[in-house]
Scaffold this active site. Structure first.
Site, PDB file in Angstrom:
ATOM      1  N   GLU A 110      -2.931  -1.417  -1.201  1.00 25.33           N
ATOM      2  CA  GLU A 110      -1.794  -1.068  -2.043  1.00 25.33           C
ATOM      3  C   GLU A 110      -1.130  -2.351  -2.496  1.00 25.33           C
ATOM      4  O   GLU A 110      -1.099  -3.330  -1.766  1.00 25.33           O
ATOM      5  CB  GLU A 110      -0.763  -0.219  -1.278  1.00 25.33           C
ATOM      6  CG  GLU A 110      -1.224   1.176  -0.931  1.00 25.33           C
ATOM      7  CD  GLU A 110      -1.942   1.264   0.409  1.00 25.33           C
ATOM      8  OE1 GLU A 110      -2.569   2.295   0.667  1.00 25.33           O
ATOM      9  OE2 GLU A 110      -1.885   0.297   1.201  1.00 25.33           O
ATOM     10  N   TYR A 122      -6.808  -8.953  -7.990  1.00 27.88           N
ATOM     11  CA  TYR A 122      -7.608  -7.862  -7.437  1.00 27.88           C
ATOM     12  C   TYR A 122      -8.610  -7.346  -8.463  1.00 27.88           C
ATOM     13  O   TYR A 122      -9.769  -7.089  -8.131  1.00 27.88           O
ATOM     14  CB  TYR A 122      -6.705  -6.739  -6.932  1.00 27.88           C
ATOM     15  CG  TYR A 122      -5.763  -7.156  -5.827  1.00 27.88           C
ATOM     16  CD1 TYR A 122      -6.182  -8.000  -4.803  1.00 27.88           C
ATOM     17  CD2 TYR A 122      -4.446  -6.726  -5.805  1.00 27.88           C
ATOM     18  CE1 TYR A 122      -5.317  -8.389  -3.793  1.00 27.88           C
ATOM     19  CE2 TYR A 122      -3.575  -7.108  -4.788  1.00 27.88           C
ATOM     20  CZ  TYR A 122      -4.023  -7.943  -3.783  1.00 27.88           C
ATOM     21  OH  TYR A 122      -3.169  -8.319  -2.784  1.00 27.88           O
TER      22      TYR A 122
END
Length: 194
Positions: A110, A122
């Site tokens: 998360e 990411y």
């Protein structure tokens, strides 16, 4: 010759480092985990809890939980004065390598919806946004749920190693000494964990 003042080391967190990791957690993550939480992770065979150190000083931390076929990256933080130097990228590559060595099939994490730099990193490493947790953080901010579904692909470790090499090159260009970290060759010939 590199300055000994910027010698980076990578190690598993030890019980002797608890006070230092609690302070680092408070400074870069807002105090997510307690001392007993870190103790549990140090002792857990399903957890890889790693720190980057500058001498004796902890400057970054990351944690991966192995849950069935999933690698859950639960922590990734860098001390504020060391952010934007590539240390988080470096540590994320190491955690993903650990997931690969554990024979996990995918990774998840998360991230704050407002953290554009982390989200870009990411995505660069193959994560995709697959959902959102509303009000996930204590201040009410939403979290994006990111997944990477390709850790068992034949070329995954080689591709990850290319990213790792680029991150190492960046750190070396910024005059970090990387003699005490994971050699780049470990991405081409790893020892798989059983």
């Amino acid at each position: 010759m590199q300055s000994p003042g910027k010698t980076l080391s990578l190690q598993a967190l030890s019980l002797e480092q608890l006070d230092a990791v609690l302070e680092l957690d408070r400074r870069c993550l807002g105090g997510i985990w307690s001392e007993s939480g870190y103790e549990r992770e140090i002792e857990s065979p399903n957890s890889d809890l790693l720190v980057l150190c500058l001498g004796e000083r902890l400057i970054a931390l990351g944690c991966l939980w192995a849950i069935l076929e999933e690698g859950h990256i639960t922590l990734l933080g860098v001390a504020p004065e060391f952010q934007h130097q590539g240390l988080g990228q470096f540590l994320l590559c190491v955690l993903l390598r650990e997931a690969y060595l554990r024979r996990l099939e995918w990774a998840t994490l998360e991230v704050r919806a407002s953290n554009a730099a982390a989200i870009a990193l990411y995505h660069k490493l193959g994560f995709q946004s697959l959902g959102e947790r509303r009000g996930y953080y204590s201040d009410g901010e939403n979290a994006l749920i990111l997944w990477h579904r390709g850790l068992r692909q034949p070329d995954y470790l080689l591709e990850l190693g290319q990213h790792y090499s680029l991150f190492c090159d960046r750190l070396r260009a910024d005059r970090w000494c990387l003699d005490n970290i994971l050699p780049e060759a470990e991405f081409s010939n790893p020892a798989i964990k059983s």
